[in-house]
Design a protein around this motif. Structure first.
Motif, PDB file in Angstrom:
ATOM      1  N   LYS A  13     -12.745  -4.332  -2.560  1.00  0.00           N
ATOM      2  CA  LYS A  13     -13.531  -4.998  -1.508  1.00  0.00           C
ATOM      3  C   LYS A  13     -14.983  -4.527  -1.522  1.00  0.00           C
ATOM      4  O   LYS A  13     -15.894  -5.244  -1.147  1.00  0.00           O
ATOM      5  CB  LYS A  13     -12.931  -4.674  -0.136  1.00  0.00           C
ATOM      6  N   HIS A  14     -15.185  -3.267  -1.936  1.00  0.00           N
ATOM      7  CA  HIS A  14     -16.532  -2.687  -1.866  1.00  0.00           C
ATOM      8  C   HIS A  14     -16.993  -2.248  -3.252  1.00  0.00           C
ATOM      9  O   HIS A  14     -16.180  -1.828  -4.068  1.00  0.00           O
ATOM     10  CB  HIS A  14     -16.550  -1.511  -0.887  1.00  0.00           C
ATOM     11  N   ILE A  15     -18.306  -2.315  -3.470  1.00  0.00           N
ATOM     12  CA  ILE A  15     -18.881  -1.879  -4.746  1.00  0.00           C
ATOM     13  C   ILE A  15     -19.471  -0.488  -4.537  1.00  0.00           C
ATOM     14  O   ILE A  15     -20.240  -0.268  -3.589  1.00  0.00           O
ATOM     15  CB  ILE A  15     -19.937  -2.890  -5.238  1.00  0.00           C
ATOM     16  N   ASP A  16     -19.080   0.436  -5.392  1.00  0.00           N
ATOM     17  CA  ASP A  16     -19.525   1.823  -5.306  1.00  0.00           C
ATOM     18  C   ASP A  16     -21.065   1.888  -5.388  1.00  0.00           C
ATOM     19  O   ASP A  16     -21.671   1.207  -6.227  1.00  0.00           O
ATOM     20  CB  ASP A  16     -18.892   2.543  -6.515  1.00  0.00           C
ATOM     21  N   LYS A  17     -21.660   2.738  -4.558  1.00  0.00           N
ATOM     22  CA  LYS A  17     -23.126   2.902  -4.563  1.00  0.00           C
ATOM     23  C   LYS A  17     -23.643   3.294  -5.960  1.00  0.00           C
ATOM     24  O   LYS A  17     -24.756   2.932  -6.349  1.00  0.00           O
ATOM     25  CB  LYS A  17     -23.469   3.996  -3.545  1.00  0.00           C
ATOM     26  N   PHE A  18     -22.819   4.026  -6.687  1.00  0.00           N
ATOM     27  CA  PHE A  18     -23.155   4.451  -8.050  1.00  0.00           C
ATOM     28  C   PHE A  18     -23.497   3.237  -8.936  1.00  0.00           C
ATOM     29  O   PHE A  18     -24.257   3.335  -9.895  1.00  0.00           O
ATOM     30  CB  PHE A  18     -21.935   5.196  -8.626  1.00  0.00           C
TER      31      PHE A  18
END
Ligand SMILES: Cc1cc2nc3c(=O)[nH]c(=O)nc-3n(C[C@H](O)[C@H](O)[C@H](O)COP(=O)(O)OP(=O)(O)OC[C@H]3O[C@@H](n4cnc5c(N)ncnc54)[C@H](O)[C@@H]3O)c2cc1C
Length: 461
Positions: A174-179
């Motif tokens: 659901k979310h994309i890692d900040k990295f």
């Protein structure tokens, strides 16, 4: 069951509009929804550069007239010590993005697509593991209502407004890692002197000093106007993009007489999300993480995603009645991963490798001509045919730079492995979890063995 539309497209960005245009042309009732007012749809902070290669492939006329700023024939990549240059040939354009996207919008509407502008998509309507449509809010009147469709599309860009509000068990990520997100900032500036750039090239400046984990760009838009910006990896203790761009102007003695527009944004720079099709819904463009992980260019990839999606959705709508389920929509994921996703997945490995290089290592590679512009192009665009290029690079650093050599060998292996995995994307949705775990293992190895914090190895030494 009653449906308001065959297809509801949340987000009338570049991906949403190409999809809306294709589906409306094919005769399906299609609705585009965007939070922006009609005349501002397409006004997005961007580098405004796009390769010429996409347009014929997907049957969209090339930028023309006042949509077009410059025709570009090469990218010049400049080393951190400013002494070396790689020239990568290839035709492209710098564009007036608003004008180009307004043309796409007009074409979609003329073909029969509907538009709800100044309308925010709040969440998907989910029942029994199926997406049935969207809940929207009219930003002028405050009215909240439900709209139902046989297919719902999240084309809301990096916001992923529908994706992030799905129940956890409906989608793998659901979310994309900040990295994996680039923070980008750019100005459009004018000069009262000739800044001396050839307007038929774009310029990419590699140096962690100005753009830790990314790069700085100058994209000329005619003789005296340019789009100048940078993208960085937003790691802890990193300097802000605004400060970095100021420093770049100072050190390169760039003195615009006028700033026409300024602003920032985010781009996902990783392989496509593992799951981009589910019951009743697909993801297209930045919301599916389809942008190029190496340089963050995402307009062309969103158009490719939309084009493939239009064919799969048309086929499904033709064959059956009611909502299209995961099996009807899965061919979109398979075809996209093979046509575009596999290449982008390989480029995520190159991105991680480059973020781990020091400026000195990049200077060494460019000074010793370890890779040429043509070879760089081959690695970027033809992963399957680039085995010979990798072997040549590895031979060239064989003497002396053992740390570098080791990382290059690991990168070569992971670049090929992840490409092969994406080419063999599961035909059956049941096999996705096993595949996803396998891909994550490859990426983890790249992060563990290739990546070094670009801020630490540049600023905190
Ligand atoms: C600074 C910067 C520079 C870039 N430079 C380049 C470049 O030179 N070349 C290139 O190819 N790419 C570039 N990109 C990336 C490119 O802009 C994106 O990859 C591309 O726009 C993705 O298209 P999209 O259709 O997926 O999303 P978008 O173009 O972002 O469109 C999404 C749409 O959804 C709407 N929306 C979002 N949330 C909601 C909601 N809740 N309700 C209703 N509407 C909503 C938005 O208003 C928008 O119109 C750059 C990005 C940035 C930030």
């Amino acid at each position: 069951m009653d449906f308001d539309y065959d297809v509801i497209i949340a987000g009338a960005g570049i991906g949403g509009k190409v999809l809306g245009l294709k589906l409306a042309k094919a005769g399906y009732s299609t609705l585009l929804i965007d939070m922006k007012p009609r005349e501002k749809i397409g006004l997005k902070v961007c580098g405004d550069g796009i390769s010429a290669s996409y347009f014929d492939k997907i049957g969209i006329p090339k930028p023309q007239g006042d949509e077009l700023a410059s025709v570009i024939y090469a990218s010049e990549v400049i080393s951190p010590d400013k002494k070396h240059k790689l020239i990568v040939k290839g035709e492209g354009y710098t564009i007036d993005r608003l004008k180009f996207e307004q043309r796409l919008l007009n074409d979609a509407l003329k073909s029969g697509a509907g538009l709800m502008d100044e309308t925010s998509v709040l969440r998907p309507i989910v029942k029994n593991n199926f997406v049935h449509g969207v809940v929207v809010k009219n930003l002028k009147t405050g009215e909240v209502r439900e709209i139902r469709g046989r297919v719902t599309v999240d084309a809301t860009g990096q916001a992923g407004a529908l994706r992030i509000r799905l129940p956890n068990d409906m989608i793998l990520e659901k979310h994309i890692d900040k990295f994996d997100i680039a923070a980008a900032y750019r100005d459009i500036v004018e000069f009262d002197y000739d800044p001396g750039w050839g307007k038929e090239s774009i310029y990419i400046y590699l140096s962690h000093k100005y753009a830790p984990g990314g790069y700085t760009w100058i994209f000329p838009k005619g003789k005296r106007i340019a789009n100048i910006g940078l993208g960085v990896q937003p790691v802890k203790n990193g300097p802000t993009p605004v400060k970095l761009l100021k420093k770049f102007y100072e050190d390169w003695n760039i003195k615009p007489s006028k700033t026409i527009h300024t602003g920032g944004g985010f781009v996902p720079v990783r392989r496509p999300l593992s799951q981009i099709a589910l019951n009743g819904m697909i993801l297209v463009g930045d919301s599916a993480s389809q942008a190029n992980p190496l340089h963050g260019g995402g307009m062309g990839h969103a158009m490719i995603g939309a084009y493939i999606a239009s064919m799969v959705i048309s086929d499904g709508l033709e064959r059956k009645t009611g909502i299209l389920d995961i099996n009807d929509l899965w061919p979109y994921a398979v075809e996209y991963m093979q046509a575009d996703g596999a290449k982008n997945a390989s480029l995520e490995i190159i991105r991680i490798l480059l973020q781990g290089f020091t400026d000195e290592e990049i200077n060494f590679i460019m000074k010793e001509r370890i890779v040429s512009g043509e070879e760089l192009y081959q690695i970027e665009s033809k992963p399957k045919e680039s085995g010979g290029v990798w072997s040549k690079i590895i031979r060239a650093v064989m003497h002396g730079k053992f740390g570098l050599l080791n990382r290059l060998r690991i990168a070569k292996d992971l670049y090929s492995k992840i490409h092969e995995a994406f080419e063999n994307y599961p035909e059956n949705p049941k096999d996705i979890v096993e595949w996803h775990n396998k891909v994550n293992k490859i990426v983890k190895e790249a992060r563990d063995k290739l990546w070094r914090n670009p801020v630490e190895h540049t600023y905190l030494k």
